[in-house]
Scaffold this active site. Structure first.
Site, PDB file in Angstrom:
ATOM      1  N   GLY A 174       0.815  -1.207   0.000  1.00  0.00           N
ATOM      2  CA  GLY A 174       0.000   0.000   0.000  1.00  0.00           C
ATOM      3  C   GLY A 174       0.846   1.254   0.000  1.00  0.00           C
ATOM      4  N   GLU A 213      12.821  -4.214  -4.684  1.00  0.00           N
ATOM      5  CA  GLU A 213      11.788  -4.439  -5.688  1.00  0.00           C
ATOM      6  C   GLU A 213      12.329  -4.131  -7.084  1.00  0.00           C
ATOM      7  OE1 GLU A 213       7.080  -3.329  -6.369  1.00  0.00           O
ATOM      8  OE2 GLU A 213       8.367  -1.900  -5.323  1.00  0.00           O
ATOM      9  N   GLU A 231      10.897   7.586 -15.560  1.00  0.00           N
ATOM     10  CA  GLU A 231      11.390   8.952 -15.330  1.00  0.00           C
ATOM     11  C   GLU A 231      12.016   9.085 -13.944  1.00  0.00           C
ATOM     12  OE1 GLU A 231       8.782   8.815 -18.665  1.00  0.00           O
ATOM     13  OE2 GLU A 231       8.447   8.144 -16.601  1.00  0.00           O
TER      14      GLU A 231
END
Length: 398
Positions: A125, A242, A385
């Site tokens: 989350g 990640e 980006e």
């Protein structure tokens, strides 16, 4: 840099292949090979079969195998190629390492065994409607009242929230300081009163992501990981892991090999697609990009092995940036194979029990959704980006 695997590495690879052959559930392997979705129970069973020697990416003291980063890389590559690779939410790769690195003893004793046994499905989350790429601008607030936090706010693009038992969240616990300094890392039971999960249908026809709303949700103080208002530090550590994982070398290899296999069965007139020079040029270009990405990841693995645990490696942004581009290129190669057969769409629930004469090859039904979902690769886990900004600042010193 020595690009050759050692004898020990090759022996380990053979051990992994034998392990997968002996432990993978046949029906799960078939569904993965056909691109069919697995149920939550099937993912749990498949995960437990992979965890029989311990959680592949964890230290031994927390229920892991204790494998090196290179061994973890080899295991995932072989599990994806078999195929046997499944992930029971984001417990193993994301919240688990945060808990065993920064959590207290009670959190480690409770949560880690449940992740290792595929009992709890975790979702992440972080992103909010006005705090996606600018994650530190999040507004979901956790106000302390006695022995609880009361959480109010909204998260969006939450992967697999409809499967989840728990959600780990970044929440604002101090609105009066600089935005990076007032964030905490909180573990929330997604079945708590006041939590609403609303699935979002994506362009590929699936419901992989959801909106999650928090309305006066009570969360025990014991669910705070680490120190209050230090959540940004833990989030950077998690995002670095990640993005390191999001290089997706194994995934892109799997898709390229699948494209070659299918191109050998596909004819354009009297000529096989795999024999056409234009298609072979596309394959060669992807192979070069993929090999460069693989070498870059192996170099990052070698460097990461020397780093202190819990320290963010900005090189993960290079892997995330190029990995997203290569993943999209691999999906485009599959689309070049399927051609006009991309037009029909057969949902998963129908494909699994399809018994009518097919208007297209069975394997074709899943390729267009794979391509459409791959467009998100350059957005999730931090947009391209953002990765370029991190590379410019942390690596190039600009």
């Amino acid at each position: 840099m020595d690009l050759l695997f050692t004898e020990g590495d090759l022996t380990f690879r053979e051990e992994v292949r034998r392990f997968l052959n002996d432990n993978t559930i046949p029906d799960i392997r078939r569904k993965l090979a056909e691109g069919l979705k697995l149920s939550k129970d099937e993912v749990a069973a498949g995960t437990r079969s992979l965890y029989k020697k311990g959680v592949p990416t964890w230290p031994q003291e927390y229920g892991g195998t204790g494998w090196t980063l290179l061994q973890q890389y080899i295991f995932e590559e072989e599990a994806r190629a078999f195929p046997a690779l499944v992930k029971f939410g984001m417990g193993e790769d994301l919240v688990g390492p945060v808990i065993y690195t920064f959590g207290d003893l009670a959190q480690k004793r409770y949560y880690l065994p449940r992740i290792a046994n595929a009992t709890d499905w975790w979702c992440q989350g972080f992103s909010e409607p006005e705090a996606g790429s600018d994650l530190a601008s999040l507004k979901t607030r956790a106000a302390q009242h006695g022995d609880h936090y009361v959480v109010d706010g909204q998260k969006i693009w939450i992967s697999s929230a409809h499967y989840a038992d728990w959600i780990f969240c970044l929440v604002r616990t101090n609105p009066d300081v600089k935005k990076h300094q007032g964030i905490s890392f909180l573990l929330i039971d997604i079945k708590s009163p006041g939590v609403t999960v609303r699935p979002i249908q994506l362009i590929n026809g699936g419901y992989e992501v959801s909106e999650v709303f928090f309305d006066d949700v009570r969360v025990p103080l014991a669910n705070l990981v680490g120190e209050k208002n230090k959540g940004w530090m833990y989030a950077k550590y998690l995002l670095s892991k990640e993005r390191f994982d999001d290089a997706g070398v194994g995934l892109s290899k799997e898709r390229m090999l699948r494209a070659l296999e299918l191109a050998a069965q596909t004819y354009v007139g009297d000529e096989r697609l795999i024999d056409q020079s234009s298609f072979r040029e596309k394959v060669a270009e992807l192979e070069v990009q993929l090999k460069a990405l693989e070498i870059t990841q192996l170099r990052a693995i070698a460097n990461a092995s020397k780093q202190q645990q819990g320290v963010q490696d900005p090189a993960s942004s290079i892997l995330k940036l190029r990995g997203s581009e290569v993943e999209q290129a691999a999906a485009e190669l599959l689309m070049a194979v399927i051609g006009p057969n991309t037009l029909p769409y057969i949902p998963d629930e129908e494909l699994g029990s399809w018994n009518e004469p097919s208007i297209l090859p069975r394997w074709a039904a899943k390729i267009a959704p794979i391509y459409f979902y791959s467009r998100a690769a350059s957005i999730y886990s931090g947009s391209s980006e953002i990765q370029k900004n991190i590379i410019a600042k942390a690596i190039l010193g600009l």
